[in-house]
Write an enzyme that holds these catalytic residues in place. Structure first.
Site, PDB file in Angstrom:
ATOM      1  N   CYS A  31       0.797  -1.233   0.000  1.00  0.00           N
ATOM      2  CA  CYS A  31       0.000   0.000   0.000  1.00  0.00           C
ATOM      3  C   CYS A  31       0.829   1.282   0.000  1.00  0.00           C
ATOM      4  O   CYS A  31       0.310   2.338   0.341  1.00  0.00           O
ATOM      5  CB  CYS A  31      -0.934   0.007   1.211  1.00  0.00           C
ATOM      6  SG  CYS A  31      -2.295  -1.163   1.057  1.00  0.00           S
ATOM      7  N   ASP A  32       2.097   1.209  -0.376  1.00  0.00           N
ATOM      8  CA  ASP A  32       2.905   2.427  -0.378  1.00  0.00           C
ATOM      9  C   ASP A  32       3.760   2.525  -1.642  1.00  0.00           C
ATOM     10  O   ASP A  32       4.986   2.632  -1.568  1.00  0.00           O
ATOM     11  CB  ASP A  32       3.803   2.447   0.868  1.00  0.00           C
ATOM     12  CG  ASP A  32       4.264   3.852   1.227  1.00  0.00           C
ATOM     13  OD1 ASP A  32       3.672   4.818   0.706  1.00  0.00           O
ATOM     14  OD2 ASP A  32       5.209   3.988   2.029  1.00  0.00           O
ATOM     15  N   PRO A  33       3.120   2.504  -2.834  1.00  0.00           N
ATOM     16  CA  PRO A  33       3.903   2.505  -4.077  1.00  0.00           C
ATOM     17  C   PRO A  33       4.311   3.903  -4.534  1.00  0.00           C
ATOM     18  O   PRO A  33       4.126   4.259  -5.699  1.00  0.00           O
ATOM     19  CB  PRO A  33       2.932   1.860  -5.069  1.00  0.00           C
ATOM     20  CG  PRO A  33       1.586   2.328  -4.606  1.00  0.00           C
ATOM     21  CD  PRO A  33       1.678   2.376  -3.096  1.00  0.00           C
ATOM     22  N   HIS A  34       4.850   4.726  -3.610  1.00  0.00           N
ATOM     23  CA  HIS A  34       5.348   6.024  -4.072  1.00  0.00           C
ATOM     24  C   HIS A  34       6.651   5.797  -4.847  1.00  0.00           C
ATOM     25  O   HIS A  34       7.293   4.743  -4.709  1.00  0.00           O
ATOM     26  CB  HIS A  34       5.507   7.003  -2.905  1.00  0.00           C
ATOM     27  CG  HIS A  34       6.575   6.646  -1.922  1.00  0.00           C
ATOM     28  ND1 HIS A  34       7.914   6.785  -2.187  1.00  0.00           N
ATOM     29  CD2 HIS A  34       6.494   6.178  -0.647  1.00  0.00           C
ATOM     30  CE1 HIS A  34       8.624   6.422  -1.137  1.00  0.00           C
ATOM     31  NE2 HIS A  34       7.788   6.034  -0.194  1.00  0.00           N
ATOM     32  N   ASN A  37       9.705   3.937  -3.615  1.00  0.00           N
ATOM     33  CA  ASN A  37       9.577   2.515  -3.282  1.00  0.00           C
ATOM     34  C   ASN A  37       9.443   1.619  -4.501  1.00  0.00           C
ATOM     35  O   ASN A  37       9.360   0.393  -4.368  1.00  0.00           O
ATOM     36  CB  ASN A  37       8.358   2.286  -2.372  1.00  0.00           C
ATOM     37  CG  ASN A  37       8.615   2.739  -0.955  1.00  0.00           C
ATOM     38  OD1 ASN A  37       9.757   2.926  -0.560  1.00  0.00           O
ATOM     39  ND2 ASN A  37       7.553   2.938  -0.188  1.00  0.00           N
TER      40      ASN A  37
END
Length: 402
Positions: free
Chosen positions: A186-189, A192
């Site tokens: 849930c953190d595909p910035h 990452n």
């Protein structure tokens, strides 16, 4: 107090995100780098993640070891969301102070291995290997993998990496996680998600980093979400309303559908897989966003917590698409539909003991997937015909000199 904090965070995040809408239309500013938008996202996510811990504090004695551990977790999660680039140094400093952080980095390693195994059929995905013999709960040692950030179009062009291929791969990977497996990074910035050419084969790879924030979707949520996206893709508006309301949207289901697809309500009714996003539609969405802030906040307060993290994930993925100059196409929606068909068929087969019924479901699944392949082929043929016509027109208007 916890509920008040969550409500305040929700309204604050909406206000901060709204303050960035004006700047979104300014071509000299990248909305993903604008502080207000970033802080708004972080506040919303931190509020969601921290809510359980905040409410848990009521049931433990103030000042006790358990209280300090819970409070430390909230602080760590907030800092990870607001300042991910300082995460390692900050945690080292806190470890030196011997605070009871109770961070389990081994769990992050297990998440990395689980998603790597889960998506092993994608040869374009690389997840850094864990050095278990050198890792502890406070120190996680992983393989070093270099590459360019997934939103760095210049890097991809210099290294001859197809941006459209990367965008398609990213969509396939997240559709598989969300619809089929229900275990979602849930953190595909961009920090990452890296891209590179494999040192041996030269093929383009996506490298997935930072496995600390995962969401395990409940089966009920995942199946309802599958049905909703199937309804959106095939323009079944009756079922769009039904499954939106099952996911907590109530009478705001049109707004919910627009938020999920990043398309106007008119486009949703006409079919999101039928036409690409236009500049006019983009402008309409930006202009209307601020007008619906109270409704958006109301909606976010009524959907399941899982949906909030999915919305955050969708937002980050769209930011990557915007930076690369690629937007959701018919092909990407059809890939999502394939995952939904497989997930729903697997659920039906799992819940029947009849061999005949299982065979019937398998044939239906194969037929539906064949229909999607045929539809995609027709769209490609239409695209080729259009390209040929445009080329013929150009040749007629500007004939080559003899």
């Amino acid at each position: 107090m916890a509920r008040k904090a969550l409500k305040l965070a929700s309204w604050t995040s909406m206000a901060l995100a709204a303050s960035g809408i004006y700047f979104y239309s300014n071509k000299y500013l990248d909305p993903n780098d604008f502080g207000a938008v970033r802080v708004g996202r972080a506040v919303a996510t931190t509020a969601v993640i921290s809510y359980d811990y905040l409410t848990s504090l009521k049931s433990v004695p103030y000042g006790s070891e358990e209280y300090l551990q819970l409070r430390s977790k909230v602080l760590v999660l907030a800092v990870k969301q607001l300042f991910p680039e300082f995460e390692f140094m900050w945690l080292v400093d806190e470890a030196k102070k011997n605070l009871p952080l109770e961070l389990d980095f081994l769990n992050e390693g297990r998440n990395a291995e689980k998603v790597s195994q889960m998506l092993r059929h994608f040869d374009f995905l690389k997840v850094p290997r864990i050095h278990w013999d050198l890792s502890t709960e406070r120190v996680l040692l992983m393989e070093f993998v270099d590459g360019g950030q997934v939103n760095d179009r210049d890097y991809m062009e210099r290294n001859k990496i197809d941006v459209n291929e990367i965008s398609r791969h990213l969509g396939k990977m997240y559709s598989e996680m969300i619809f089929v497996n229900g275990f979602v990074h849930c953190d595909p910035h961009p920090g990452n998600v890296l891209v590179r050419k494999h040192p041996g084969t030269g093929k383009a790879e996506i490298v997935l980093l930072d496995h600390g924030l995962y969401q395990m979707l409940t089966e009920e949520f995942r199946l309802n979400y599958c049905h909703l996206w199937q309804s959106l893709i095939w323009t079944d508006m009756k079922r769009v309303k039904e499954y939106s309301q099952r996911l907590g949207a109530g009478d705001l289901y049109p707004l919910f559908a627009c938020m999920l697809t990043a398309r106007s309500w008119d486009s949703v009714n006409r079919g999101i897989s039928q036409a690409p996003v236009t500049a006019t539609e983009d402008l309409e969405i930006r202009n209307n966003a601020a007008n619906y802030l109270p409704q958006i906040s109301h909606l976010l307060n009524h959907v399941p917590r899982q949906m909030l993290l999915i919305l955050k994930t969708n937002d980050l993925l769209r930011g990557i698409e915007a930076a690369l100059g690629t937007r959701a196409s018919a092909s990407s929606f059809l890939n999502m539909s394939r995952c939904c068909i497989r997930a729903l068929a697997e659920h039906k087969k799992k819940n029947t003991c009849s061999f005949f019924r299982r065979t019937q479901i398998s044939f239906s699944e194969a037929f539906n997937l064949w229909q999607i392949n045929l539809h995609e082929l027709i769209l490609r043929v239409k695209g080729l015909k259009l390209a040929d016509r445009v080329l013929a027109l150009i040749c007629w208007l500007f004939p080559a000199p003899l």
